[in-house]
Design an enzyme around this catalytic site. Structure first.
Site, PDB file in Angstrom:
ATOM      1  N   CYS A  43      -2.079   9.707   2.507  1.00 27.86           N
ATOM      2  CA  CYS A  43      -1.668   9.112   1.222  1.00 27.86           C
ATOM      3  C   CYS A  43      -2.666   9.400   0.116  1.00 27.86           C
ATOM      4  O   CYS A  43      -2.281   9.508  -1.039  1.00 27.86           O
ATOM      5  CB  CYS A  43      -1.491   7.608   1.397  1.00 27.86           C
ATOM      6  SG  CYS A  43      -2.951   6.795   2.061  1.00 27.86           S
ATOM      7  N   GLU A  53       0.899  -1.177   0.000  1.00 26.28           N
ATOM      8  CA  GLU A  53       0.000   0.000   0.000  1.00 26.28           C
ATOM      9  C   GLU A  53       0.923   1.208   0.000  1.00 26.28           C
ATOM     10  O   GLU A  53       1.491   1.567   1.035  1.00 26.28           O
ATOM     11  CB  GLU A  53      -0.890  -0.016   1.254  1.00 26.28           C
ATOM     12  CG  GLU A  53      -1.802  -1.236   1.371  1.00 26.28           C
ATOM     13  CD  GLU A  53      -3.097  -1.101   0.573  1.00 26.28           C
ATOM     14  OE1 GLU A  53      -3.367   0.014   0.085  1.00 26.28           O
ATOM     15  OE2 GLU A  53      -3.817  -2.099   0.435  1.00 26.28           O
TER      16      GLU A  53
HETATM   17  P1  NAD Z   1       8.260   4.865   5.035  1.00 26.30           P
HETATM   18  O1  NAD Z   1       8.339   4.055   3.789  1.00 26.30           O
HETATM   19  O2  NAD Z   1       9.384   5.759   5.369  1.00 26.30           O
HETATM   20  O3  NAD Z   1       8.068   3.919   6.315  1.00 26.30           O
HETATM   21  C1  NAD Z   1       7.053   2.968   6.402  1.00 26.30           C
HETATM   22  C2  NAD Z   1       7.527   1.830   7.273  1.00 26.30           C
HETATM   23  O4  NAD Z   1       8.642   1.205   6.655  1.00 26.30           O
HETATM   24  C3  NAD Z   1       7.978   2.262   8.662  1.00 26.30           C
HETATM   25  O5  NAD Z   1       7.527   1.324   9.608  1.00 26.30           O
HETATM   26  C4  NAD Z   1       9.489   2.245   8.543  1.00 26.30           C
HETATM   27  O6  NAD Z   1      10.158   1.996   9.775  1.00 26.30           O
HETATM   28  C5  NAD Z   1       9.708   1.109   7.588  1.00 26.30           C
HETATM   29  N1  NAD Z   1      10.991   1.207   6.876  1.00 26.30           N
HETATM   30  C6  NAD Z   1      11.762   2.312   6.688  1.00 26.30           C
HETATM   31  N2  NAD Z   1      12.871   1.988   5.998  1.00 26.30           N
HETATM   32  C7  NAD Z   1      12.797   0.674   5.728  1.00 26.30           C
HETATM   33  C8  NAD Z   1      13.641  -0.242   5.039  1.00 26.30           C
HETATM   34  N3  NAD Z   1      14.782   0.133   4.489  1.00 26.30           N
HETATM   35  N4  NAD Z   1      13.241  -1.527   4.950  1.00 26.30           N
HETATM   36  C9  NAD Z   1      12.064  -1.922   5.481  1.00 26.30           C
HETATM   37  N5  NAD Z   1      11.232  -1.102   6.154  1.00 26.30           N
HETATM   38  C10 NAD Z   1      11.589   0.180   6.274  1.00 26.30           C
HETATM   39  O7  NAD Z   1       6.875   5.656   4.906  1.00 26.30           O
HETATM   40  P2  NAD Z   1       6.298   6.739   5.894  1.00 26.30           P
HETATM   41  O8  NAD Z   1       7.095   7.985   5.755  1.00 26.30           O
HETATM   42  O9  NAD Z   1       6.106   6.138   7.238  1.00 26.30           O
HETATM   43  O10 NAD Z   1       4.836   6.976   5.266  1.00 26.30           O
HETATM   44  C11 NAD Z   1       4.589   7.886   4.243  1.00 26.30           C
HETATM   45  C12 NAD Z   1       4.418   7.165   2.907  1.00 26.30           C
HETATM   46  O11 NAD Z   1       3.464   6.136   3.040  1.00 26.30           O
HETATM   47  C13 NAD Z   1       3.854   8.113   1.852  1.00 26.30           C
HETATM   48  O12 NAD Z   1       4.489   7.841   0.635  1.00 26.30           O
HETATM   49  C14 NAD Z   1       2.386   7.738   1.789  1.00 26.30           C
HETATM   50  O13 NAD Z   1       1.772   8.023   0.567  1.00 26.30           O
HETATM   51  C15 NAD Z   1       2.449   6.259   2.050  1.00 26.30           C
HETATM   52  N6  NAD Z   1       1.189   5.763   2.606  1.00 26.30           N
HETATM   53  C16 NAD Z   1       0.423   4.935   1.850  1.00 26.30           C
HETATM   54  C17 NAD Z   1      -0.807   4.494   2.350  1.00 26.30           C
HETATM   55  C18 NAD Z   1      -1.701   3.587   1.548  1.00 26.30           C
HETATM   56  O14 NAD Z   1      -2.671   3.099   2.105  1.00 26.30           O
HETATM   57  N7  NAD Z   1      -1.430   3.341   0.287  1.00 26.30           N
HETATM   58  C19 NAD Z   1      -1.213   4.890   3.619  1.00 26.30           C
HETATM   59  C20 NAD Z   1      -0.393   5.732   4.352  1.00 26.30           C
HETATM   60  C21 NAD Z   1       0.815   6.157   3.849  1.00 26.30           C
END
Ligand code: NAD
Length: 482
Positions: A260, A226
């Site tokens: 998002c 997602e």
């Molecule tokens: P992010 O990708 O930075 O982090 C998401 C999760 O991934 C966190 O738990 C983080 O600790 C983990 N993570 C970070 N680096 C990682 C790695 N190298 N390997 C594995 N896991 C890792 O995202 P964010 O800043 O928390 O959220 C914002 C993003 O999420 C935006 O792009 C937004 O559009 C998207 N989003 C999508 C939805 C949806 O339903 N499609 C919902 C909410 C947010």
């Protein structure tokens, strides 16, 4: 807004990794046992989670305020309500979802019966983001439990108070061999991704989504991604301009634009642009205060989650202004307190970063158009977005946009409510995601749809070798009849 990165002292990394492996091993026997779990047992677990979330309502308000000054009304509407809706949907319909789906025999399988059995996938990993931490961790968890799985959760490190509270709730409600939770950053997520989970449900940025998919490939774990992207919004000349402006201002600036599926940028018909902007300004004043000082003091505007993201969004704003963009409202930035005022931008060139990167903050570029085909061409030139919104009273325009664009979800004369329509699949497409969440779709995401054939008359034996003339005639008859 939080400026600290970690809430609890972290144990040494190698201890956490050993702990993760220990819990993962423990969940194996439970996952096998849960294959036989009844609807009642699964619902009892979902009900315990729901009741615990409700019992912690005041704690959720406090944690949301501490993490990024999230208003309590938005905790209710965007964190608690979606979790309750997911739980209640499962309570009403899980019995039906779990029932095998019967299918007709094909001509080649006459004499047999067939059905789809919904098996739990097994051990699932749920990695979630910070922008709606509770909703996007416990929502998928409910689907995972409904489908009969064990789960390990990894919430975001960026909202430490809400993550710590979710840890408390999970540990109060579940034994660790059913549902466990590990706090931490990408390193902890990486340690989890090293393990052969049966399914990985990841919500977050597209960049990290690619890392998750590559890690899943090592074990051929199935994945749901997602992700994010730039959700365009079209307002044509026939639209209800006041209704559109109020709705867009609300959905864009709720959570300070950190949603998002928030409208990322607006294409508004040139004929009605000035009137649309006037309504947007009016909505900003009504919702958040009549001037810059009142808006800054408003209790209804969440902050940007941390200084890193504040600096990132300020960079987008500065770049746009340097390239000739005009601020129609807002534009105030205070990096120390993670405040960026709700900002409307005009005259933004197409090559400005704010038009190329996901904004994920309170900046709203507004671009005029005269030709809807050109807008569709621009949308199709970009990666497929998570959401697309069109405001129009013209059936032909709505039909054209619906037919000739692609996005994860869509609203006509509304924004963001597709998330609350639990009877629809919620997810992205390609760049904005793979797979679906919510309700029955969430249940199926966390289930293996196993095809089962039960044979009463073994007609296939007629086609066994040796291939005599008679057998060949039978095979030819079958080939022509299917
Ligand atoms: P992010 O990708 O930075 O982090 C998401 C999760 O991934 C966190 O738990 C983080 O600790 C983990 N993570 C970070 N680096 C990682 C790695 N190298 N390997 C594995 N896991 C890792 O995202 P964010 O800043 O928390 O959220 C914002 C993003 O999420 C935006 O792009 C937004 O559009 C998207 N989003 C999508 C939805 C949806 O339903 N499609 C919902 C909410 C947010």
């Amino acid at each position: 807004m939080n400026t600290a990165v970690s809430y609890l002292p972290s144990p040494p990394a190698e201890d956490v990794e050993a702990e993760i492996r220990r819990v993962f091993e423990r969940q194996l026997a439970t996952a096998l046992r849960l294959r036989g779990s009844t609807c009642q047992e699964r619902l009892a677990r979902i009900t315990r989670l729901k009741e615990s979330v409700l019992a912690h309502t005041a704690d959720l308000y406090r944690a949301g305020e501490a993490d990024f000054r999230k208003p309590p009304a938005e905790i209710d509407l965007t964190e608690i309500m979606p979790v309750l809706a997911e739980a209640n949907d499962a309570r009403r319909r899980l019995r039906k979802w779990m029932k095998p789906t019967r299918v007709w025999p094909t001509r080649a399988t006459i004499g047999s019966s067939g059905w789809v059995q919904y098996q739990p996938r097994g051990r699932c990993l749920i990695v979630s983001p910070w922008n709606y931490p509770v909703n996007l961790t416990f929502g998928p968890l409910i689907s995972a439990i409904a489908a009969g799985n064990t789960a390990i959760l990894k919430p975001s490190e960026m909202t430490p108070q809400l993550s710590a509270l979710m840890c408390r709730i999970v540990r109060e409600v579940f034994p660790e061999d059913e549902v466990a939770i590990f706090e931490g950053d990408g390193k902890i997520a990486q340690a989890l991704l090293d393990l052969p989970f049966d399914h990985i449900f990841y919500t977050g940025s597209t960049a990290v989504g690619k890392i998750v998919m590559a890690a899943a490939a090592r074990h051929l774990s199935s994945v749901t991604l997602e992700l994010g992207g730039k959700s365009p919004t079209i307002v044509d000349a026939s639209a209800d301009l006041k209704g559109a402006a109020c709705n867009i201002v609300w959905s864009k600036f709720t959570n300070s634009g950190q949603t998002c599926i928030a409208p990322d940028h607006i294409f508004v018909h040139a004929q009605v642009k000035d009137e649309f902007v006037r309504h947007c300004r009016q909505a900003l004043e009504t919702f958040y205060g009549a001037d810059a000082a009142a808006q800054r003091a408003s209790p209804y505007l969440a902050r940007v989650v941390n200084q890193r993201h504040t600096a990132r969004i300020k960079g987008l704003l500065d770049d746009a202004v340097a390239r000739g963009a005009r601020t129609l409202a807002g534009g105030a930035v205070d990096e120390a307190s993670c405040y960026i005022s709700p900002t409307l931008l005009d005259n933004v060139p197409a090559d400005a970063r704010v038009m190329r990167e996901e904004i994920f903050g309170p900046l709203l570029p507004i671009a005029p158009f005269t030709d809807i085909d050109e807008v569709i061409r621009q949308i199709n030139a970009d990666p497929k977005p998570l959401a697309l919104y069109v405001w129009s009273r013209t059936a032909a325009t709505i039909d054209k946009v619906t037919t000739h664009t692609s996005s994860g979800g869509m609203c006509i004369n509304n924004t963001v409510v597709q998330f609350l329509q639990g009877n629809l699949p919620f997810g992205g497409v390609n760049y904005s995601g793979i797979g679906n969440a919510h309700g029955h779709y969430g249940f199926k995401t966390f289930s293996h749809e196993r095809g089962v054939v039960r044979t009463r008359v073994a007609l296939a034996s007629m086609f066994y070798p040796p291939y005599t003339d008679f057998t060949r005639r039978l095979i030819r008859l079958l080939v022509r009849s299917v």
